[in-house]
Enzyme design. Structure first.
Site: not given
Lengths: 142, 415
Positions: B131, B209, B212, B235, B373
């Site tokens: 992203h 990252d 998610q 999140k 994004c």
């Protein structure tokens, strides 16, 4: 019809729909209508980029009035855009600059004018006003 | 970490749902179906209460005051750090840096790593499914230091081309790899453990990252052997505005501070400033104390259920959703990776994702539409965007059924 009267007419047309799906079906059907812009104007220079959908807007001047055609890749946006064009096209730059666009709010689609929705409609209205303002200024200076 | 729960004991999703006040709300007269969890999850009462409790009972600045409240706030803040360290199995508490979120964590590393290690001709390796937050900071660093951004390509199914990764990795110029664990737009789970092993074999550090991933998959930074790992609190059921940057002690010590002021200094004179030790070196200014405490409450909440059990329940729901959605006329899935988590991206016939999302919204269903994004992902697949349904522990098969029915109706309306 004035800009105000045209908006009143749209608000009245929408008053016949009770449910959200009828309203949206109407907008979708508007969006599916005839092509709204000459393909030669559907180019990157006329593109207004929203986060969600894209709107092409073309403006021309005739008899001191501004005429708009537009299109969008999303049907609902296209339907809304067609109504904006219907309301604002064929008016003088001053009328357009001064216009208070209330119909989208009045027919219960306020979120389409919010920057967070960013679907191109707000950007399109800003662009139309910017055109009108530019012509107004040009006429004042020439 | 909590591994004492029997992961085969089924979750009571209804009991879990009752913990989330916002899930009881209605949208346009319909009970809310919230399927935009990849953007932000909802918060359980325990998190809301922790925030309330913080401001009502111990609010004070941390690490500075000698007074009672400051001490309580400092203790709670540092307790939150210990919780995060335990949650991702960091070797040391001081390897946990509180940030404003994933983006801030990536920017912290891209700018400090750039300053310390990037030179003209060097390469930074990212993937085609990042992203914007894991593209732009590296692009900026590359531009500034004259380095090159290289991209691991992906297949049409939305999986990284690992042979190409190996080739790119061995150019002899790659200084760092930054890769997402789970794709926010496609739901693909990348084999980051293997990717890290390969990078390390070439002497290259890796930033993961986990924005998610952390809410869906057990994260063990030592097992992964990640050099840096970032995620956001909001999140994983925690408050917004706070996130975590994990870094191996050795790497964090090699990097210069990111921002100046506040807790990051040891001594200051107009001639020379000496910097504080980890983790404070990277925590300039007053930190987000309530956020950290809220995040701790969120991680405690996740542990009370068990991330393993959450993962199992979510996998079952994803399978159910993929089956149910495949019955929708005209549906086309975007991203069909074998390993996936969290999200399902799709298009409905030739209809624009915005139109579909709009009509779903009117039926009380919150999904994300657009490019998420991830413009390069959409360009790669030559589509304007997708509709994305993303799931969380509180989602149920009946949410999926509502989505399916609403999609069928939307498709009919759009014609």
């Amino acid at each position: 019809m004035t800009i105000q009267e045209e908006q009143d007419a749209i608000v009245e047309e929408f008053s016949y729909f009770d449910s959200w799906d009828d309203k949206y079906q109407f907008i979708i059907d508007l969006g599916k209508g005839l092509p709204m812009i000459d393909p030669q104007y559907k180019v990157d220079e006329n593109l207004i980029r929203g986060c969600q959908s894209r709107v092409w807007l073309h403006a021309s001047v005739e008899d001191g009035k501004l005429w708009f055609t537009a299109d969008s890749d999303a049907l609902i946006t296209k339907g809304l855009v067609s109504m904006v064009v219907r309301v604002l096209t064929g008016h003088t730059p001053k009328e357009i600059v001064d216009a208070d666009i209330f119909f989208i709010d009045a027919i219960g689609l306020r979120s389409h004018l919010s920057p967070t929705r960013s679907n191109g409609l707000l950007s399109m209205l800003k662009q139309i006003k910017a055109y009108a303002l530019a012509y107004t200024l040009k006429n004042q200076t020439s | 970490m909590s591994h004492t729960l029997n992961i085969y004991e089924p979750l009571s999703i209804e009991a879990i749902r009752a913990e989330f006040p916002i899930l009881q709300t209605t949208v346009y007269g319909y009970p809310l179906v919230y399927l935009d969890n990849a953007a932000s999850t909802q918060k359980p009462s325990v998190v809301l209460e922790a925030l309330d409790e913080y401001y009502k009972t111990i609010n004070a600045n941390v690490h500075r005051g000698v007074h009672h409240l400051s001490q309580l706030a400092t203790d709670a803040f540092e307790e939150a750090r210990r919780k995060v360290a335990a949650f991702i199995n960091a070797a040391h508490d001081y390897e946990i840096i509180f940030t404003r979120g994933t983006t801030n964590g990536i920017n912290t590393i891209s700018s400090t790593f750039g300053r310390a290690f990037l030179k003209p001709g060097d390469e930074v390796l990212i993937s085609a499914m990042e992203h914007h937050s894991n593209i732009v900071p590296w692009q900026m660093a590359c531009e500034y230091y004259g380095a090159k951004l290289k991209v691991i390509p992906m297949t049409d199914r939305g999986e990284l081309e690992l042979d190409e990764y190996s080739r790119l990795l061995n150019s002899g110029r790659v200084k760092i790899v930054a890769v997402t664990y789970v794709s926010n737009s496609l739901g693909t789970v990348n084999p980051v453990r293997d990717m890290i092993r390969q990078a390390h074999a070439a002497g290259i550090p890796v930033l993961v990252d986990a924005a998610q991933a952390v809410q869906h998959i057990l994260i063990d930074v030592q097992d992964l052997d990640a050099d840096f790992l970032v995620f956001s609190s909001h999140k994983i059921y925690g408050p917004t505005g706070i996130g975590v940057l994990y870094g191996k002690e050795a790497w964090l010590n090699k990097l210069p501070p990111h921002e100046g002021g506040g807790e990051m200094i040891k001594t200051v004179s107009f001639g020379k400033t000496t910097y504080n030790d980890l983790p404070f070196k990277f925590e300039a200014g007053t930190p987000d104390m309530s956020g950290a405490i809220g995040l701790k409450a969120a991680l405690d909440y996740v542990d009370s259920i068990g991330i393993d059990r959450i993962q199992l329940a979510e996998e079952a729901l994803l399978t159910y959703a993929l089956d149910a959605l495949s019955t929708v006329p005209g549906i086309r899935f975007v991203g069909e990776a074998e390993h996936r988590a969290g999200a399902i991206s799709f298009l409905l016939g030739k209809h624009h994702p915005f139109d579909v999302g709009e009509l779903l919204d009117k039926q009380g269903i919150a999904v994300r539409t657009g490019h998420h994004c991830c413009q390069p992902v959409m360009d790669r697949l030559d589509i304007p965007g997708t509709v994305r349904a993303s799931f969380s522990v509180y989602n149920t098969p009946s949410d999926v059924d509502r989505l399916v029915a609403a999609l069928v109706k939307s498709g009919r309306m759009l014609g």
